[in-house]
Enzyme design. Structure first.
Site, PDB file in Angstrom:
ATOM      1  N   ASP A 196      -2.721  62.509  78.202  1.00 18.24           N
ATOM      2  CA  ASP A 196      -3.371  61.358  77.570  1.00 18.24           C
ATOM      3  C   ASP A 196      -3.750  60.370  78.661  1.00 18.24           C
ATOM      4  O   ASP A 196      -3.112  60.328  79.722  1.00 18.24           O
ATOM      5  CB  ASP A 196      -2.415  60.697  76.561  1.00 18.24           C
ATOM      6  N   VAL A 207      -2.931  64.845  65.588  1.00 15.18           N
ATOM      7  CA  VAL A 207      -3.162  66.289  65.725  1.00 15.18           C
ATOM      8  C   VAL A 207      -2.598  66.782  67.054  1.00 15.18           C
ATOM      9  O   VAL A 207      -1.935  67.821  67.126  1.00 15.18           O
ATOM     10  CB  VAL A 207      -4.676  66.599  65.634  1.00 15.18           C
ATOM     11  N   GLU A 214      -1.386  64.740  57.116  1.00 18.57           N
ATOM     12  CA  GLU A 214      -0.399  63.787  57.616  1.00 18.57           C
ATOM     13  C   GLU A 214       0.754  63.725  56.621  1.00 18.57           C
ATOM     14  O   GLU A 214       0.558  63.847  55.422  1.00 18.57           O
ATOM     15  CB  GLU A 214      -1.040  62.409  57.780  1.00 18.57           C
ATOM     16  N   PHE A 255      -5.843  72.198  59.905  1.00 17.99           N
ATOM     17  CA  PHE A 255      -5.885  71.861  58.481  1.00 17.99           C
ATOM     18  C   PHE A 255      -4.620  71.111  58.071  1.00 17.99           C
ATOM     19  O   PHE A 255      -4.142  71.252  56.964  1.00 17.99           O
ATOM     20  CB  PHE A 255      -6.053  73.136  57.646  1.00 17.99           C
ATOM     21  N   LEU A 256      -4.060  70.374  59.031  1.00 17.10           N
ATOM     22  CA  LEU A 256      -2.786  69.711  58.734  1.00 17.10           C
ATOM     23  C   LEU A 256      -2.999  68.427  57.947  1.00 17.10           C
ATOM     24  O   LEU A 256      -3.980  67.713  58.121  1.00 17.10           O
ATOM     25  CB  LEU A 256      -2.018  69.430  60.024  1.00 17.10           C
ATOM     26  N   LYS A 290       1.552  54.985  75.970  1.00 17.24           N
ATOM     27  CA  LYS A 290       1.810  55.932  74.885  1.00 17.24           C
ATOM     28  C   LYS A 290       2.693  57.080  75.374  1.00 17.24           C
ATOM     29  O   LYS A 290       3.666  57.465  74.737  1.00 17.24           O
ATOM     30  CB  LYS A 290       0.462  56.488  74.412  1.00 17.24           C
ATOM     31  N   LYS A 299     -14.186  74.234  58.596  1.00 13.17           N
ATOM     32  CA  LYS A 299     -13.427  72.974  58.608  1.00 13.17           C
ATOM     33  C   LYS A 299     -14.106  71.906  57.747  1.00 13.17           C
ATOM     34  O   LYS A 299     -13.490  71.285  56.868  1.00 13.17           O
ATOM     35  CB  LYS A 299     -13.291  72.481  60.060  1.00 13.17           C
ATOM     36  N   CYS A 338      -9.569  61.140  57.582  1.00 15.24           N
ATOM     37  CA  CYS A 338     -10.393  62.358  57.554  1.00 15.24           C
ATOM     38  C   CYS A 338     -11.446  62.365  56.456  1.00 15.24           C
ATOM     39  O   CYS A 338     -12.643  62.379  56.743  1.00 15.24           O
ATOM     40  CB  CYS A 338      -9.492  63.581  57.416  1.00 15.24           C
ATOM     41  N   LEU A 344      -5.978  67.958  42.254  1.00 13.12           N
ATOM     42  CA  LEU A 344      -6.560  67.426  41.013  1.00 13.12           C
ATOM     43  C   LEU A 344      -5.712  66.268  40.503  1.00 13.12           C
ATOM     44  O   LEU A 344      -5.584  66.068  39.300  1.00 13.12           O
ATOM     45  CB  LEU A 344      -6.656  68.520  39.944  1.00 13.12           C
TER      46      LEU A 344
HETATM   47  C1  UGA Z   1      -6.770  66.084  55.030  1.00 13.70           C
HETATM   48  C2  UGA Z   1      -6.719  67.560  54.622  1.00 13.70           C
HETATM   49  O1  UGA Z   1      -5.867  67.735  53.487  1.00 13.70           O
HETATM   50  C3  UGA Z   1      -6.231  68.438  55.771  1.00 13.70           C
HETATM   51  O2  UGA Z   1      -6.311  69.803  55.399  1.00 13.70           O
HETATM   52  C4  UGA Z   1      -7.125  68.195  56.994  1.00 13.70           C
HETATM   53  O3  UGA Z   1      -6.676  68.932  58.118  1.00 13.70           O
HETATM   54  C5  UGA Z   1      -7.096  66.725  57.354  1.00 13.70           C
HETATM   55  O4  UGA Z   1      -7.556  65.955  56.226  1.00 13.70           O
HETATM   56  C6  UGA Z   1      -8.008  66.524  58.546  1.00 13.70           C
HETATM   57  O5  UGA Z   1      -9.203  66.780  58.433  1.00 13.70           O
HETATM   58  O6  UGA Z   1      -7.500  66.236  59.638  1.00 13.70           O
HETATM   59  P1  UGA Z   1      -4.959  64.090  55.142  1.00 13.70           P
HETATM   60  O7  UGA Z   1      -6.129  63.182  55.321  1.00 13.70           O
HETATM   61  O8  UGA Z   1      -3.776  63.956  56.027  1.00 13.70           O
HETATM   62  O9  UGA Z   1      -5.421  65.644  55.261  1.00 13.70           O
HETATM   63  O10 UGA Z   1      -4.407  63.838  53.671  1.00 13.70           O
HETATM   64  P2  UGA Z   1      -4.510  64.514  52.231  1.00 13.70           P
HETATM   65  O11 UGA Z   1      -3.148  64.865  51.789  1.00 13.70           O
HETATM   66  O12 UGA Z   1      -5.515  65.577  52.172  1.00 13.70           O
HETATM   67  O13 UGA Z   1      -4.994  63.263  51.360  1.00 13.70           O
HETATM   68  C7  UGA Z   1      -6.260  62.653  51.583  1.00 13.70           C
HETATM   69  C8  UGA Z   1      -6.520  61.587  50.528  1.00 13.70           C
HETATM   70  O14 UGA Z   1      -6.754  62.196  49.259  1.00 13.70           O
HETATM   71  C9  UGA Z   1      -5.360  60.626  50.307  1.00 13.70           C
HETATM   72  O15 UGA Z   1      -5.876  59.317  50.168  1.00 13.70           O
HETATM   73  C10 UGA Z   1      -4.721  61.078  49.012  1.00 13.70           C
HETATM   74  O16 UGA Z   1      -4.097  60.030  48.307  1.00 13.70           O
HETATM   75  C11 UGA Z   1      -5.944  61.593  48.267  1.00 13.70           C
HETATM   76  N1  UGA Z   1      -5.621  62.612  47.234  1.00 13.70           N
HETATM   77  C12 UGA Z   1      -5.162  63.824  47.595  1.00 13.70           C
HETATM   78  C13 UGA Z   1      -5.825  62.310  45.904  1.00 13.70           C
HETATM   79  O17 UGA Z   1      -6.271  61.187  45.540  1.00 13.70           O
HETATM   80  N2  UGA Z   1      -5.557  63.271  44.960  1.00 13.70           N
HETATM   81  C14 UGA Z   1      -5.106  64.499  45.300  1.00 13.70           C
HETATM   82  O18 UGA Z   1      -4.889  65.334  44.384  1.00 13.70           O
HETATM   83  C15 UGA Z   1      -4.889  64.788  46.652  1.00 13.70           C
END
Ligand code: UGA
Length: 442
Positions: free
Chosen positions: A30, A11, A156, A153-154, A35, A209, A265, A255
């Site tokens: 940091d 982040v 990765e 809300f980013l 790093k 959040k 997260c 979904l």
């Molecule tokens: C998530 C949120 O999407 C961000 O909005 C938030 O800012 C972030 O956490 C955080 O709190 O810092 P992230 O963990 O990077 O982001 O990844 P996601 O793309 O949300 O995926 C999370 C998990 O859900 C992954 O394991 C992914 O494979 C799984 N997933 C996602 C599914 O199994 N199905 C889906 O339809 C979407």
């Protein structure tokens, strides 16, 4: 404006790069000199598409500097952003280790040279802003430091775009002067990429959040539960998700059925939010059961293998993917690695591959490298060659493109488990493979 970003993790670094791209003078601070040296030398502690270019741009234009010197970082700063990790653990009721947040606040309080806005960006439990106020009162009573919640809300893998062009910006503050500073901070970004800007009180922003992450986790868990039913009754979960998603009140995003949610997260936040409810003695049956639901999804591979074979000892599996999702090398709470560990514990051999995450996977799986049971492979072909079974654990695009006829040639067995609904079952069966897929009747 001069902005200090405390913590150069995922982040933090993205925040440094994007704020600089909108014209601010940004200092990445940091405590880890190695790093900082790596980043300044053009390296990156993690893989994030587009981030390196944006950092290079800011560094060459002189808008970005990095330091481990807190006095240098904070002198004349208008805003300090807290982007330090909040891992599971710690002595508090919400089960998070907030020691790095506390240490960072103390640093800011000690070295701030004048009034500044201290921004919570790290994912923290609701109510943390009030606790930060207490710390500020202890260490910097008269400096005019105010605490604001401005959650990120980013995602990765898409972090740069998510931050440059977010769906919304949320700012929670309990005083108008802090709101004013934050509006100035985001003004250039809102001109370049207009989006809803919600100014709320601090507790509301903190809850937005947590509620957003819990809701997205719920969507994933919901469709995974439906997928289990689809497997039994012969329905197609992807078509179910499409059919549901066309309803604008529901929406298709998040979904996608699979092996559950991983990463740094959702797993941590669902447990953390449940703990907050418990600490306040408020019942939350949906949120409290999310981890249980996710555990069911995580066990799909082992449940399916239990149906498909008599024993795992002596079998070799190619596991495709180690990162918790594609386009990142992050293996924190990666379900792919959970599967690798489950297979190894059951006596199977594993040939693991991933386009970028093997170095980080190796560090996590260090204890498992025994008796040649775990082998790291540079490519999918290498991993699949000689395997009894193939498990698609992370949906990297290159795995979706694998040809089932080639795979059948490379393998010694015929078992294929698609945990991420990437492959066409009919084509795999036509190639003579025994095909299992999440949400599909075997
Ligand atoms: C998530 C949120 O999407 C961000 O909005 C938030 O800012 C972030 O956490 C955080 O709190 O810092 P992230 O963990 O990077 O982001 O990844 P996601 O793309 O949300 O995926 C999370 C998990 O859900 C992954 O394991 C992914 O494979 C799984 N997933 C996602 C599914 O199994 N199905 C889906 O339809 C979407």
């Amino acid at each position: 404006m001069k902005v200090v970003v405390i913590g150069t993790g995922h982040v933090g670094l993205v925040t440094v790069a994007t704020l600089a791209s909108f014209g601010h003078e940004v200092v990445g601070y940091d405590i880890d000199q190695d790093k900082i040296d790596e980043i300044v030398g053009g390296g990156s502690p993690f893989y994030e598409p587009g981030l390196g270019d944006l950092l290079d741009e800011g560094l060459s234009q002189g808008r970005i500097t990095f330091t481990t010197d807190p006095a240098k970082a904070l002198t004349g700063a208008d805003v300090a952003m807290l982007c330090v990790p909040t891992p599971t653990g710690g002595f508090n009721a919400v089960g998070l280790d907030l020691s790095m947040v506390q240490a960072a606040v103390k640093t800011v309080a000690t070295h701030a040279t004048g009034p500044l806005v201290l921004v919570e960006k790290s994912t923290v439990p609701p109510g943390t802003g009030d606790r930060l106020d207490q710390l500020i009162a202890m260490y910097a009573k008269d400096k005019g430091i105010t605490v604001v919640s401005n959650p990120e809300f980013l995602r990765e893998g898409q972090a740069v775009m998510d931050t440059l062009q977010p769906d919304r910006i949320i700012v929670g503050a309990n005083d108008e002067a802090s709101h004013e500073v934050m509006r100035r901070l985001y003004e250039p970004q809102l001109i370049a990429h207009p989006c809803p800007y919600l100014a709320t009180n601090r507790a509301t922003a903190e809850i937005i959040k947590q509620a957003s992450n819990a809701f997205l986790s719920t969507k994933i868990s919901f469709i995974n539960e439906i997928a289990a039913l689809c497997e039994v009754v012969g329905a197609d979960v992807t078509a179910v998700a499409d059919g549901m998603g066309h309803d604008q009140r529901i929406g298709r995003a998040f979904l996608n059925a699979g092996l559950g949610f991983g990463g740094s997260c959702f797993p941590k936040d669902t447990l953390g939010l449940d703990a907050v409810f418990q600490a306040h003695q408020v019942n939350a049956p949906i949120i409290s059961n999310l981890s249980w639901s996710n555990d069911e999804a995580k066990s799909w591979v082992m449940r399916t293998l239990d149906k498909a074979v008599m024993a795992l000892g002596g079998m070799t599996f190619a596991v495709l993917g180690a990162s918790f999702k594609p386009h990142t090398d992050d293996v924190r709470d990666s379900i792919a690695l959970f599967i690798v560990e489950s297979l190894l514990d059951a006596g199977a051999k594993v040939r693991l591959t991933d386009p970028v995450a093997l170095p980080k996977a190796k560090a996590v799986l260090e204890d498992y490298v025994r008796d040649d049971h775990l082998v790291y492979c540079e490519s999918a072909q290498e991993a699949i060659t000689g395997a009894d079974g193939v498990i698609l654990a992370t949906e990297w695009p290159e795995y979706a493109d694998l040809n089932p006829v080639d795979m059948a040639r490379w393998m010694v067995g015929t078992l294929v488990l698609d945990g991420r609904i990437q492959w066409d079952g009919e084509a795999f069966e036509a190639a003579g493979l025994t095909f299992y897929q999440v949400g599909r009747k075997p």
